[in-house]
Design a protein around this motif. Structure first.
Motif, PDB file in Angstrom:
ATOM      1  N   UNK A 327       0.834  -1.204   0.000  1.00 28.18           N
ATOM      2  CA  UNK A 327       0.000   0.000   0.000  1.00 28.18           C
ATOM      3  C   UNK A 327       0.869   1.255   0.000  1.00 28.18           C
ATOM      4  N   UNK A 328       1.950   1.235   0.768  1.00 31.60           N
ATOM      5  CA  UNK A 328       2.843   2.402   0.792  1.00 31.60           C
ATOM      6  C   UNK A 328       3.529   2.605  -0.552  1.00 31.60           C
ATOM      7  N   UNK A 329       3.880   1.522  -1.206  1.00 31.61           N
ATOM      8  CA  UNK A 329       4.463   1.647  -2.544  1.00 31.61           C
ATOM      9  C   UNK A 329       3.464   2.263  -3.512  1.00 31.61           C
ATOM     10  N   UNK A 330       2.215   1.815  -3.432  1.00 29.47           N
ATOM     11  CA  UNK A 330       1.177   2.396  -4.281  1.00 29.47           C
ATOM     12  C   UNK A 330       0.945   3.858  -3.924  1.00 29.47           C
ATOM     13  N   UNK A 331       0.975   4.184  -2.634  1.00 27.55           N
ATOM     14  CA  UNK A 331       0.807   5.575  -2.205  1.00 27.55           C
ATOM     15  C   UNK A 331       1.914   6.461  -2.766  1.00 27.55           C
ATOM     16  N   UNK A 332       3.148   5.996  -2.680  1.00 30.64           N
ATOM     17  CA  UNK A 332       4.268   6.782  -3.204  1.00 30.64           C
ATOM     18  C   UNK A 332       4.143   6.984  -4.705  1.00 30.64           C
ATOM     19  N   UNK A 333       3.710   5.953  -5.406  1.00 31.26           N
ATOM     20  CA  UNK A 333       3.527   6.075  -6.862  1.00 31.26           C
ATOM     21  C   UNK A 333       2.434   7.081  -7.190  1.00 31.26           C
ATOM     22  N   UNK A 334       1.355   7.091  -6.398  1.00 32.30           N
ATOM     23  CA  UNK A 334       0.266   8.021  -6.654  1.00 32.30           C
ATOM     24  C   UNK A 334       0.674   9.451  -6.336  1.00 32.30           C
ATOM     25  N   UNK A 335       1.405   9.656  -5.243  1.00 33.36           N
ATOM     26  CA  UNK A 335       1.836  11.006  -4.871  1.00 33.36           C
ATOM     27  C   UNK A 335       2.770  11.583  -5.922  1.00 33.36           C
ATOM     28  N   UNK A 336       3.624  10.759  -6.507  1.00 35.92           N
ATOM     29  CA  UNK A 336       4.584  11.259  -7.475  1.00 35.92           C
ATOM     30  C   UNK A 336       4.076  11.378  -8.895  1.00 35.92           C
ATOM     31  N   UNK A 337       2.845  10.984  -9.158  1.00 35.58           N
ATOM     32  CA  UNK A 337       2.312  11.045 -10.518  1.00 35.58           C
ATOM     33  C   UNK A 337       2.037  12.495 -10.923  1.00 35.58           C
ATOM     34  N   UNK A 338       2.387  12.829 -12.153  1.00 31.99           N
ATOM     35  CA  UNK A 338       2.225  14.203 -12.650  1.00 31.99           C
ATOM     36  C   UNK A 338       1.372  14.264 -13.903  1.00 31.99           C
ATOM     37  N   UNK A 339       1.658  13.404 -14.883  1.00 31.59           N
ATOM     38  CA  UNK A 339       1.047  13.541 -16.203  1.00 31.59           C
ATOM     39  C   UNK A 339      -0.465  13.393 -16.159  1.00 31.59           C
TER      40      UNK A 339
END
Length: 414
Positions: A327-339
């Protein structure tokens, strides 16, 4: 010596020389060549011993010359460095070949090089992390020397439009003061991230449970790779899908329900981003569930528990640390998404919890501040480093909390 020349040296020069040294030294490490004497190490260790002596000295010379070139120094002409590197390689080959004998502890030498290579790699990764943090911190301190940290963290208005005037030396009297309240940016970030996690965590976890406990082996071999394909789709494709398909669907659905929705809204990128990060939850959770010992399942079944009871009371508690990490990995991926956010949510800093309105995120503002035409030392550009520092600290706090949770619930099984 630039990077391309180093690559040419390694590929065209040192790699064949190292391979030749490997073959010669391994061929020499035969008992019959030394009167039947027993060698200390297997023959292939002597081959790698020769390879390292032929390959490492030129590599170290090339890296040293590249570092000096980056520092603005020119140690010698390139042809001299190339000739010196080849000479070192040949000298290393000759030395290694002459050193091969039954008493040579080739295994110790080769494994010593491997040991120090691994140690230097770990140190290098730490130094890179320190360098990243230091670069962000240095620029962020310049920003916070001109903008109040309290105002930055608690302000509810983000309007840096006039910040470029001061950096350009133009008159700012009578001009609206730039505002750097980051609350709308972080609110938009957490809103979109929360929506994406509400989509990804249940679907990903349920998919992992199905693949681990219910799916047959042929079905698992089809479904798991198909699910992981979602992680390989470029985010710009997700952005097009969010802007062209999902956003109109959200607007039409809201209108049918009598609710107003913007075409650039937080719900669309949240839904699409949730689909994008499903594999991050499902794949890791599936691996964690499969790692739970089969004896625990069998013990639960032997006590009369059903499959669903075994999952709820045995497997999920045992796999909780890994699920939290997923879940934390998914959270980090979501926070860093820009496009996806740029294409579907817009660029408007909007302090709202209404997912049908347009918002923006921290990463979007960082990109917007750094790719503009304003001076690098302007407040608007430096604000990107302030946002990055706050996001970095928040992520660090989250990792500390997650580490505590993982340690708190981790159990060791024989």
């Amino acid at each position: 010596m630039n990077f391309s020349q180093i690559a040419q040296l390694l590929v065209l020069g040192m790699a064949p020389l190292g391979a030749g040294s490997y073959a010669l030294c391994r061929a020499k490490a035969r008992p019959e060549r030394f009167g039947g004497a027993k060698f200390h190490s297997p023959s292939w260790y002597y081959g790698w011993y020769g390879f390292l002596w032929a390959f490492l000295p030129p590599l170290l010379l090339a890296v040293a010359s590249w570092i000096l070139r980056l520092a603005g120094l020119r140690p010698a002409p390139d042809w001299v460095l190339m000739a010196l590197a080849m000479g070192l390689g040949l000298a290393g080959l000759v030395y290694a070949h002459r050193s091969v004998n039954p008493e040579l502890r080739a295994r110790n030498s080769v494994e010593g090089v491997i040991h120090w290579t691994l140690r230097m790699s770990s140190v290098l990764s730490i130094l890179i992390t320190v360098g990243i943090v230091s670069s962000v911190l240095f620029e962020a301190l310049q920003f916070f020397s001109q903008v109040s940290l309290w105002e930055f963290l608690t302000g509810t208005s983000w309007s840096p439009g006039t910040a470029f005037l001061g950096a350009a030396g133009r008159e700012t009297e009578g001009v609206a003061k730039p505002l750097f309240g980051s609350v709308p940016l972080f609110a938009g970030t957490f809103l979109i991230t929360a929506i994406s996690l509400l989509v990804a965590v249940p679907i990903g976890l349920f998919a992992a449970i199905f693949l681990s406990e219910y799916a047959s082996l042929p079905m698992r071999r089809i479904f798991k790779p198909a699910l992981e394909i979602l992680a390989g789709i470029p985010s710009v494709v997700y952005g097009f899908f969010a802007a062209i398909t999902v956003s109109p669907w959200v607007v039409n659905t809201a209108q049918a329900l009598g609710v107003r929705a913007d075409y650039t809204n937080a719900l669309s990128p949240g839904l699409v981003m949730g689909v994008m990060i499903i594999p991050f939850v499902s794949s890791l959770s599936d691996d964690v569930l499969n790692a739970v010992p089969m004896s625990m399942r069998e013990g639960s079944y032997a006590l009369g528990a059903t499959t669903s009871e075994t999952i709820r009371r045995v497997l999920l508690p045992a796999a909780l640390p890994g699920i939290v990490a997923a879940v934390l990995l998914a959270f980090s991926r979501a926070v860093g998404e820009t496009m996806i956010v740029v294409m579907a949510a817009g660029l408007r800093p909007n302090l709202t919890w209404n997912p049908l309105e347009g918002v923006t995120t921290v990463t979007v503002r960082i990109v917007d501040a750094l790719v503009g035409d304003q001076a690098f030392d302007s407040l608007e550009t430096l604000s990107a480093f302030g946002l990055g520092l706050v996001l970095l600290v928040f992520t660090l706090i989250l990792n500390v909390i997650s580490a505590y949770i993982i340690r708190r619930f981790r159990q060791k099984y024989e």
